[in-house]
Design a protein around this motif. Structure first.
Motif, PDB file in Angstrom:
ATOM      1  N   LEU A  12       3.089 -20.764   3.630  1.00  0.00           N
ATOM      2  CA  LEU A  12       3.080 -19.304   3.585  1.00  0.00           C
ATOM      3  C   LEU A  12       2.143 -18.858   2.472  1.00  0.00           C
ATOM      4  N   ARG A  13       1.084 -18.137   2.860  1.00  0.00           N
ATOM      5  CA  ARG A  13       0.087 -17.684   1.884  1.00  0.00           C
ATOM      6  C   ARG A  13      -0.045 -16.161   1.953  1.00  0.00           C
ATOM      7  N   LEU A  14      -0.242 -15.558   0.780  1.00  0.00           N
ATOM      8  CA  LEU A  14      -0.302 -14.101   0.674  1.00  0.00           C
ATOM      9  C   LEU A  14      -1.698 -13.640   0.292  1.00  0.00           C
ATOM     10  N   ASP A  15      -2.001 -12.410   0.690  1.00  0.00           N
ATOM     11  CA  ASP A  15      -3.276 -11.788   0.324  1.00  0.00           C
ATOM     12  C   ASP A  15      -2.983 -10.338  -0.067  1.00  0.00           C
ATOM     13  N   PHE A  16      -3.234  -9.996  -1.339  1.00  0.00           N
ATOM     14  CA  PHE A  16      -2.963  -8.645  -1.818  1.00  0.00           C
ATOM     15  C   PHE A  16      -3.769  -8.403  -3.090  1.00  0.00           C
ATOM     16  N   GLU A  17      -3.874  -7.125  -3.482  1.00  0.00           N
ATOM     17  CA  GLU A  17      -4.575  -6.731  -4.695  1.00  0.00           C
ATOM     18  C   GLU A  17      -3.593  -6.629  -5.854  1.00  0.00           C
ATOM     19  N   SER A  18      -4.112  -6.771  -7.065  1.00  0.00           N
ATOM     20  CA  SER A  18      -3.237  -6.664  -8.239  1.00  0.00           C
ATOM     21  C   SER A  18      -2.834  -5.215  -8.510  1.00  0.00           C
ATOM     22  N   PHE A  19      -3.690  -4.266  -8.122  1.00  0.00           N
ATOM     23  CA  PHE A  19      -3.308  -2.857  -8.243  1.00  0.00           C
ATOM     24  C   PHE A  19      -4.013  -2.031  -7.174  1.00  0.00           C
ATOM     25  N   TYR A  20      -3.382  -0.916  -6.831  1.00  0.00           N
ATOM     26  CA  TYR A  20      -3.886   0.002  -5.812  1.00  0.00           C
ATOM     27  C   TYR A  20      -3.857   1.417  -6.385  1.00  0.00           C
ATOM     28  N   TYR A  21      -4.764   2.250  -5.886  1.00  0.00           N
ATOM     29  CA  TYR A  21      -4.686   3.678  -6.207  1.00  0.00           C
ATOM     30  C   TYR A  21      -3.786   4.363  -5.183  1.00  0.00           C
ATOM     31  N   GLY A  22      -3.096   5.397  -5.624  1.00  0.00           N
ATOM     32  CA  GLY A  22      -2.074   6.033  -4.807  1.00  0.00           C
ATOM     33  C   GLY A  22      -2.513   6.426  -3.416  1.00  0.00           C
ATOM     34  N   SER A  23      -3.772   6.874  -3.248  1.00  0.00           N
ATOM     35  CA  SER A  23      -4.241   7.322  -1.944  1.00  0.00           C
ATOM     36  C   SER A  23      -5.014   6.242  -1.202  1.00  0.00           C
ATOM     37  N   GLN A  24      -5.035   5.038  -1.770  1.00  0.00           N
ATOM     38  CA  GLN A  24      -5.855   3.967  -1.206  1.00  0.00           C
ATOM     39  C   GLN A  24      -5.187   3.302  -0.007  1.00  0.00           C
ATOM     40  N   GLY A  25      -3.880   3.215  -0.016  1.00  0.00           N
ATOM     41  CA  GLY A  25      -3.177   2.490   1.038  1.00  0.00           C
ATOM     42  C   GLY A  25      -2.844   1.086   0.578  1.00  0.00           C
ATOM     43  N   GLU A  65      14.086 -19.677   7.980  1.00  0.00           N
ATOM     44  CA  GLU A  65      13.463 -20.736   7.187  1.00  0.00           C
ATOM     45  C   GLU A  65      13.784 -20.510   5.706  1.00  0.00           C
ATOM     46  N   GLN A  66      13.581 -21.541   4.918  1.00  0.00           N
ATOM     47  CA  GLN A  66      13.762 -21.429   3.474  1.00  0.00           C
ATOM     48  C   GLN A  66      12.456 -21.069   2.775  1.00  0.00           C
ATOM     49  N   THR A  67      11.404 -20.832   3.562  1.00  0.00           N
ATOM     50  CA  THR A  67      10.075 -20.568   3.016  1.00  0.00           C
ATOM     51  C   THR A  67       9.961 -19.125   2.547  1.00  0.00           C
ATOM     52  N   SER A  68       9.378 -18.919   1.357  1.00  0.00           N
ATOM     53  CA  SER A  68       9.140 -17.570   0.829  1.00  0.00           C
ATOM     54  C   SER A  68       7.983 -17.625  -0.167  1.00  0.00           C
ATOM     55  N   ALA A  69       7.410 -16.458  -0.435  1.00  0.00           N
ATOM     56  CA  ALA A  69       6.333 -16.337  -1.423  1.00  0.00           C
ATOM     57  C   ALA A  69       6.453 -14.970  -2.083  1.00  0.00           C
ATOM     58  N   SER A  70       6.081 -14.895  -3.357  1.00  0.00           N
ATOM     59  CA  SER A  70       6.270 -13.664  -4.127  1.00  0.00           C
ATOM     60  C   SER A  70       4.990 -13.239  -4.825  1.00  0.00           C
ATOM     61  N   GLY A  71       4.990 -11.992  -5.287  1.00  0.00           N
ATOM     62  CA  GLY A  71       3.850 -11.460  -6.020  1.00  0.00           C
ATOM     63  C   GLY A  71       4.208 -10.156  -6.709  1.00  0.00           C
ATOM     64  N   THR A  72       3.253  -9.595  -7.415  1.00  0.00           N
ATOM     65  CA  THR A  72       3.439  -8.339  -8.156  1.00  0.00           C
ATOM     66  C   THR A  72       2.192  -7.480  -7.998  1.00  0.00           C
ATOM     67  N   PHE A  73       2.383  -6.171  -7.865  1.00  0.00           N
ATOM     68  CA  PHE A  73       1.252  -5.248  -7.823  1.00  0.00           C
ATOM     69  C   PHE A  73       1.658  -3.920  -8.452  1.00  0.00           C
ATOM     70  N   THR A  74       0.658  -3.139  -8.783  1.00  0.00           N
ATOM     71  CA  THR A  74       0.867  -1.830  -9.418  1.00  0.00           C
ATOM     72  C   THR A  74       0.177  -0.752  -8.590  1.00  0.00           C
ATOM     73  N   ILE A  75       0.848   0.379  -8.400  1.00  0.00           N
ATOM     74  CA  ILE A  75       0.248   1.544  -7.742  1.00  0.00           C
ATOM     75  C   ILE A  75      -0.042   2.589  -8.818  1.00  0.00           C
ATOM     76  N   ILE A  76      -1.310   2.896  -8.993  1.00  0.00           N
ATOM     77  CA  ILE A  76      -1.733   3.866 -10.004  1.00  0.00           C
ATOM     78  C   ILE A  76      -1.699   5.264  -9.391  1.00  0.00           C
ATOM     79  N   PRO A  77      -1.036   6.215 -10.015  1.00  0.00           N
ATOM     80  CA  PRO A  77      -0.903   7.546  -9.417  1.00  0.00           C
ATOM     81  C   PRO A  77      -2.246   8.254  -9.274  1.00  0.00           C
ATOM     82  N   TYR A  78      -2.529   8.667  -8.049  1.00  0.00           N
ATOM     83  CA  TYR A  78      -3.738   9.451  -7.790  1.00  0.00           C
ATOM     84  C   TYR A  78      -3.655   9.996  -6.376  1.00  0.00           C
TER      85      TYR A  78
END
Length: 677
Positions: A502-515, A580-593
């Motif tokens: 199980l592999r993840l793809d995400f950004e470390s931070f997003y802008y509020g209107s970015q999606g 399944e016992q498979t899982s993956a985790s992460g962290t991200f920040t949404i910046i207000p805008y």
């Protein structure tokens, strides 16, 4: 009907009559009335048969009335709600739908737009962005006949091409119904903040702020930048009617690793109506290292520049391009990844060292590579030495599972130059692109990744990817998709992480209107993509501890979750596979805008300039009837009559076949009954 056809029909009638009379009256014997019946039946069958052979046809002309299309596109972005114009817009749409004169004059199609364009269903006015140029672009390609674009919008575009610029390049009148107050109030605002996404620890990163003023008096404002509650920069700005724009450049220190959020504030004017656009937030991720990549080549080629541009678009990468004669094998440990372009005999020592170190690499081979040297120096692949060239197009392998990757339009990319012949690849191999030669799909790899003895290698068997980057820009007006594609290849080649199911793809931070979009790829025990799995994501706000669970949707060869409902803040999340016992985790920040709150009135001047330049018109919602009357009186938009000519057969084949069979059958049974057979 042609004269020739008429003569043939007459001739057919004469022949049928002559044959029937000849058989039953000239040579026939018996009763006269009975012979008359037989000759009539024979005439019908012969004449029908000849008509089938002649197949008489006429030219038929049909006339249809074609109305011009009135393409009504309604702005469904949140700014309409903020302007408190929802009911007015909905009422306007309803009136256009029910207007009898408009419906008699036009075929009316209704659309709604925000980030994307869609057929009008129900208006929610909650889209986080508005791309006003998108409906204009789509209409120009969808409608081949006469059409009239009518956009109901506030004119404040927050995404896509400048609609005024796009409209100027088209020969199509555009009409606008302006939503919101058209009065221009005195206002100062922060138009744009330009800053890199990444900064390096203990360095300073550049920030550019563009501010503007609408008014006719001289004003003094204070520009301030805060990190939390701490002020990190301040500057006084002088505005006037003549000098109504300011560009401020400065540097901020990157003194700690992690995501840093900043707030830019511009002190409001006295009695300023819109103060929302006086504040903007931005973020920077501070990192403490940068991956070093060396592109080592045997000869100069445009691909070298394309690769460097694509790789350095990610600020986490530093790229050096050098000739093999200038590169020392002892320098290999200084780099996280080596890209070997068209290796020849000069690469022999380099390969020996790479094999000793078991170092990851990305190799590009084609017609100028020395395959005798490569076959002897490394064990990943074997290929016969040839100078023959194949022009090959890419074909995506939808079962590719080594890492998450979207289809960026490979099928439309120009061909690459590849060395003729097949290649044998060792190790745990996953093919991303196959070769398509002369329109024939093959199972020969064009781009593949492999793992052998704990070492990763990406192998591209062709040159000319600079054309792919150019084509991607033509299709998307941006290099971003192609650059992300190269970045994924580089990231895979650099990484030494164990291959997870199980592999993840995400950004470390997003802008509020970015999606906010989180992608995941799940493979089975054999590391083949599993499209039968059920994935869900649980998101927790670290400040409020509020959790949200969302199912992930299957998209081609990956799963995706859209988290646009989340407010600003820091979140941790976990993706789990059901059963399944498979899982993956992460962290991200949404910046207000919120981009849709930046304007509190309609962009009247811009809408008006766009309409006038295109020979269209603009008015407000309250004056919509005047625009409707203008459309009804415009002689450019009147229904037209079109004719279509087609050749129609005069005969019914089934009916004639019935006559032939029936007349012959009656004749035969009658003759049989009378003992004549």
């Amino acid at each position: 009907m042609a004269t020739q056809t008429i003569l043939l029909i007459i001739l057919a009638g004469i022949i049928a009559l002559f044959v029937s009379l000849l058989q039953y009256f000239y040579k026939g014997t018996g009763y006269r009335k009975r012979n008359l019946l037989f000759s009539t039946l024979r005439f019908l069958s012969l004449f029908a048969l000849l008509l089938l052979l002649i197949d008489p046809q006429i030219e038929s002309t049909t006339y249809t009335t074609v109305k011009p299309v009135l393409a009504v596109a309604v702005d469904n972005s949140a700014s309409i709600d903020y302007l408190d114009e929802k009911q007015q817009v909905e009422q306007t749409v309803h009136e256009i739908q029910e207007n009898t004169a408009l419906n008699e004059r036009f075929d009316i199609d209704f659309y709604q737009f925000g980030t994307d364009l869609a057929t009008l269903d129900s208006l929610s006015f909650n889209d986080s962005r508005s791309n006003i140029a998108n409906p204009l672009k789509t209409f120009s390609s969808v409608y081949k006949t006469s059409y009239v674009p009518l956009l109901i919008t506030d004119g404040n575009a927050t995404l896509g091409t400048d609609y005024e610029y796009f409209s100027a390049s088209q020969k199509q009148p555009v009409y606008f119904l302006a939503v919101g107050d058209t009065t221009i109030y005195e206002d100062v605002k922060i138009d744009r903040i330009n800053v890199n996404r990444y900064a390096y620890l203990n360095n300073k990163f550049p920030v550019e702020i563009i501010a503007s003023y609408s008014g006719d008096t001289e004003k003094t404002n204070q520009l301030e930048v805060f990190s939390g509650e701490r002020k990190v920069y301040s500057r006084q700005l002088q505005f006037s009617e003549a000098e109504n724009g300011k560009v401020v450049n400065f540097y901020l220190p990157a003194d700690a690793v992690g995501i840093k959020q900043y707030t830019v504030r511009l002190t409001p004017l006295e009695n300023e109506k819109n103060t929302v656009n006086n504040t903007k937030n931005f973020g920077v991720e501070v990192i403490d290292q940068q991956a070093k990549v060396a592109i080592v080549y045997s000869y100069l080629h445009p691909d070298l520049g394309a690769l460097k541009k694509a790789i350095t678009s990610n600020k986490l990468r530093d790229v050096e391009v050098m000739d093999i004669s200038d590169f020392q094998a002892t320098d290999i440990p200084d780099y996280d990844l080596l890209i070997l372009f068209e290796p020849n005999r000069g690469f022999a020592k380099l390969y020996n060292k790479l094999e000793q170190l078991n170092k990851n690499r990305l190799t590009i081979i084609a017609t100028e590579s020395d395959f005798n040297m490569l076959n002897a120096a490394q064990g990943t692949f074997k290929k016969s030495n040839t100078r023959q060239i194949d022009e090959v197009r890419p074909r995506l392998n939808t079962n590719f599972s080594a890492f998450l990757l979207e289809d960026i339009g490979y099928a439309d990319f120009p061909p690459l130059n590849s060395a003729f012949g097949s290649v044998t690849i060792n190790g745990d191999t996953d093919v991303l692109l196959y070769k398509n030669i002369g329109g024939v799909s093959t199972q020969d790899p064009l781009l593949e990744v492999t793992e052998i003895r704990g070492r990763r290698e990406v192998l591209l068997l062709g040159t000319g990817i600079w054309k792919w980057r150019a084509q991607s820009f033509i299709e998307n007006q941006s290099f971003e998709k192609f650059d992300n594609f190269i970045d994924k290849l580089v990231q895979y080649a650099i990484s030494t992480d164990k291959k997870d199911r199980l592999r993840l793809d995400f950004e470390s931070f997003y802008y509020g209107s970015q999606g906010v979009v989180i992608s995941a790829q799940y493979v089975d025990d054999n590391y083949n993509f599993d499209n039968r799995a059920s994935l869900s994501i649980t998101v927790r706000n670290t400040e409020t501890n509020k959790t949200t669970q969302v199912p992930m949707v299957l998209k081609a060869n990956f799963y995706e979750a859209n988290l646009n409902m989340l407010s600003s803040g820091t979140y941790d999340f976990t993706v789990k596979v059901a059963g399944e016992q498979t899982s993956a985790s992460g962290t991200f920040t949404i910046i207000p805008y919120d981009m849709e709150r930046q304007a509190q009135n309609a962009a009247w001047d811009k809408l008006k300039r766009t309409a006038i330049a295109s020979d269209g018109a603009t008015t407000t919602l309250s004056n919509r009837n005047s625009l409707i009357n203008k459309l009804l009186k415009d002689d450019r938009y009147i229904p037209s009559q079109q004719s279509a000519e087609k050749t129609v057969s005069l005969i019914d084949f089934k009916f004639l076949l019935f006559i032939i069979v029936a007349s012959l059958a009656i004749e035969w049974f009658t003759r049989k009954y009378n003992g004549l057979i």
